[in-house]
Design an enzyme around this catalytic site. Structure first.
Site, PDB file in Angstrom:
ATOM      1  N   ASN A   9      92.660   5.258 -66.661  1.00 53.73           N
ATOM      2  CA  ASN A   9      92.051   4.049 -66.096  1.00 53.73           C
ATOM      3  C   ASN A   9      92.040   2.999 -67.201  1.00 53.73           C
ATOM      4  OD1 ASN A   9      90.503   2.093 -64.914  1.00 53.73           O
ATOM      5  ND2 ASN A   9      88.601   3.279 -64.885  1.00 53.73           N
ATOM      6  N   TRP A  10      92.995   2.110 -67.130  1.00 53.47           N
ATOM      7  CA  TRP A  10      93.111   1.111 -68.209  1.00 53.47           C
ATOM      8  C   TRP A  10      92.030   0.047 -68.145  1.00 53.47           C
ATOM      9  CZ3 TRP A  10      99.060  -0.294 -68.752  1.00 53.47           C
ATOM     10  CH2 TRP A  10      99.737   0.803 -69.299  1.00 53.47           C
ATOM     11  N   LYS A  11      91.291  -0.017 -67.049  1.00 52.06           N
ATOM     12  CA  LYS A  11      90.283  -1.070 -66.867  1.00 52.06           C
ATOM     13  C   LYS A  11      90.927  -2.435 -67.104  1.00 52.06           C
ATOM     14  CE  LYS A  11      86.885   2.401 -67.915  1.00 52.06           C
ATOM     15  NZ  LYS A  11      85.576   2.766 -68.416  1.00 52.06           N
ATOM     16  N   HIS A  95      84.283   2.808 -58.571  1.00 55.17           N
ATOM     17  CA  HIS A  95      83.929   3.041 -59.978  1.00 55.17           C
ATOM     18  C   HIS A  95      82.587   2.367 -60.270  1.00 55.17           C
ATOM     19  CE1 HIS A  95      83.946   3.040 -64.313  1.00 55.17           C
ATOM     20  NE2 HIS A  95      84.941   3.904 -64.282  1.00 55.17           N
ATOM     21  N   GLU A  97      81.408   0.867 -62.745  1.00 54.71           N
ATOM     22  CA  GLU A  97      81.446  -0.446 -63.391  1.00 54.71           C
ATOM     23  C   GLU A  97      81.593  -1.551 -62.349  1.00 54.71           C
ATOM     24  OE1 GLU A  97      84.588   0.202 -66.225  1.00 54.71           O
ATOM     25  OE2 GLU A  97      83.258   1.371 -67.498  1.00 54.71           O
ATOM     26  N   GLU A 167      81.556  11.090 -62.333  1.00 56.48           N
ATOM     27  CA  GLU A 167      81.403  10.238 -63.503  1.00 56.48           C
ATOM     28  C   GLU A 167      79.944   9.916 -63.738  1.00 56.48           C
ATOM     29  OE1 GLU A 167      85.542   8.738 -63.928  1.00 56.48           O
ATOM     30  OE2 GLU A 167      84.178   7.044 -63.716  1.00 56.48           O
ATOM     31  N   GLY A 173      82.034   5.505 -71.340  1.00 53.49           N
ATOM     32  CA  GLY A 173      82.172   4.567 -72.458  1.00 53.49           C
ATOM     33  C   GLY A 173      81.090   4.675 -73.518  1.00 53.49           C
ATOM     34  N   SER A 212      83.790   9.587 -71.308  1.00 52.70           N
ATOM     35  CA  SER A 212      83.928   9.942 -72.733  1.00 52.70           C
ATOM     36  C   SER A 212      84.714  11.233 -72.975  1.00 52.70           C
ATOM     37  CB  SER A 212      82.546  10.011 -73.407  1.00 52.70           C
ATOM     38  OG  SER A 212      81.925   8.743 -73.354  1.00 52.70           O
TER      39      SER A 212
HETATM   40  P1  PGA Z   1      85.665   6.417 -70.704  1.00 53.02           P
HETATM   41  O1  PGA Z   1      85.746   5.847 -69.216  1.00 53.02           O
HETATM   42  O2  PGA Z   1      86.686   7.493 -70.821  1.00 53.02           O
HETATM   43  O3  PGA Z   1      85.980   5.232 -71.580  1.00 53.02           O
HETATM   44  O4  PGA Z   1      84.268   6.909 -70.887  1.00 53.02           O
HETATM   45  C1  PGA Z   1      85.797   6.746 -68.153  1.00 53.02           C
HETATM   46  C2  PGA Z   1      85.782   6.030 -66.850  1.00 53.02           C
HETATM   47  O5  PGA Z   1      85.266   4.921 -66.747  1.00 53.02           O
HETATM   48  O6  PGA Z   1      86.323   6.546 -65.879  1.00 53.02           O
END
Ligand code: PGA
Length: 250
Positions: A9-11, A95, A97, A167, A173, A212
């Site tokens: 997931n490159w965001k 997600h 976020e 998640e 993160g 993470s």
């Molecule tokens: P992360 O993100 O690996 O940077 O914790 C995971 C995610 O948002 O799916």
């Protein structure tokens, strides 16, 4: 045995030049790993780039969100059919976020889930609890509610052709991943809840862990019975680290 699935997931990271380098490194390092499916979910503008670079490889691509609507006057939205136009096969749905920043309700997320399936995309549905919810011991209740919104609207059979990513929001993160036991326990709960309604769907359903994951903790997580892969944010932006995680799936 469910084949392991690793989703990058490159965001909101990258540009044409850095993506090219990263995708070239993915192709070199990851396409020989034939024991797992690798998927990269890129920001929308780079779907064409992912398509042209990955189309003759065994690495699949997708996006990080879709509209809940099929077509129409929805300024700024991107439909499931548009992703299909660029050869995408997966899409991340719900997600945290996004859910937090853009106030996406469970109902909204469920509609997007069905949009994806209707258009032949595999939805990667994100579920998970906040730290406050975990500390209060209500994490299973929270995740159950997220799943039940979809089950009540569409039935449990829809999970036969979907991916769920557990998640925990406190792990995304933060560098603080869930322990293998915490993750396994939630994955088992998720599979069990679906199995009560549809055993076949539960047995084939891939449940990823996200939050993470890094090359050091990947093996511990991936050996657990109900952990079928990962949704990888930060470490997917570094080809070597992502390769380390993918190799842990062996
Ligand atoms: P992360 O993100 O690996 O940077 O914790 C995971 C995610 O948002 O799916």
């Amino acid at each position: 045995m469910r084949q392991k699935l690793m989703v990058a997931n490159w965001k909101m990271h990258g540009n044409l030049a850095t993506n090219k380098q990263l995708l070239e490194a993915y192709i070199e390092k990851l396409s020989p790993l034939n024991y797992l499916q690798v998927v990269v979910c890129v920001p929308y503008p780079y779907l064409a780039q992912a398509q042209s670079m990955l189309q003759n490889t065994n690495i699949a691509w997708g996006a990080q969100n879709i509209s809940k609507d099929a077509v129409g006057a929805f300024t700024g939205e991107v439909s499931a059919a548009m992703l299909k136009d660029f050869g995408a096969s997966y899409v991340v749905i719900g997600h945290s976020e996004r859910a937090t920043a853009y106030c996406e309700s469970d109902e909204n997320i469920a509609t997007k889930f069905m949009q994806a399936q209707t258009h032949g995309l595999i939805p990667i549905l994100c579920v998970g609890e906040t730290l406050i919810e975990r500390e209060a011991g209500v994490m299973q209740m929270v995740v159950a509610k997220q799943l039940d919104t979809i089950i009540n609207l569409y039935g449990a059979a829809v999970f036969a052709n979907a991916v769920i990513s557990y998640e925990p929001i406190w792990a995304i993160g933060t560098g603080l991943a869930a322990s293998a036991e915490q993750a396994q326990s939630m994955h088992e709960f998720i599979r069990g809840r679906i199995a009560k309604l549809d055993q076949a769907a539960a047995a084939s359903l891939k449940i990823l862990y996200g939050g993470s994951v890094n090359p050091q903790n990947a093996v511990q997580l991936l050996v657990m019975q109900d952990i079928d892969g990962g949704l990888i944010g930060k470490c997917s932006l570094n080809a070597q680290e992502f390769e380390g995680i993918c190799r842990a799936a062996a």
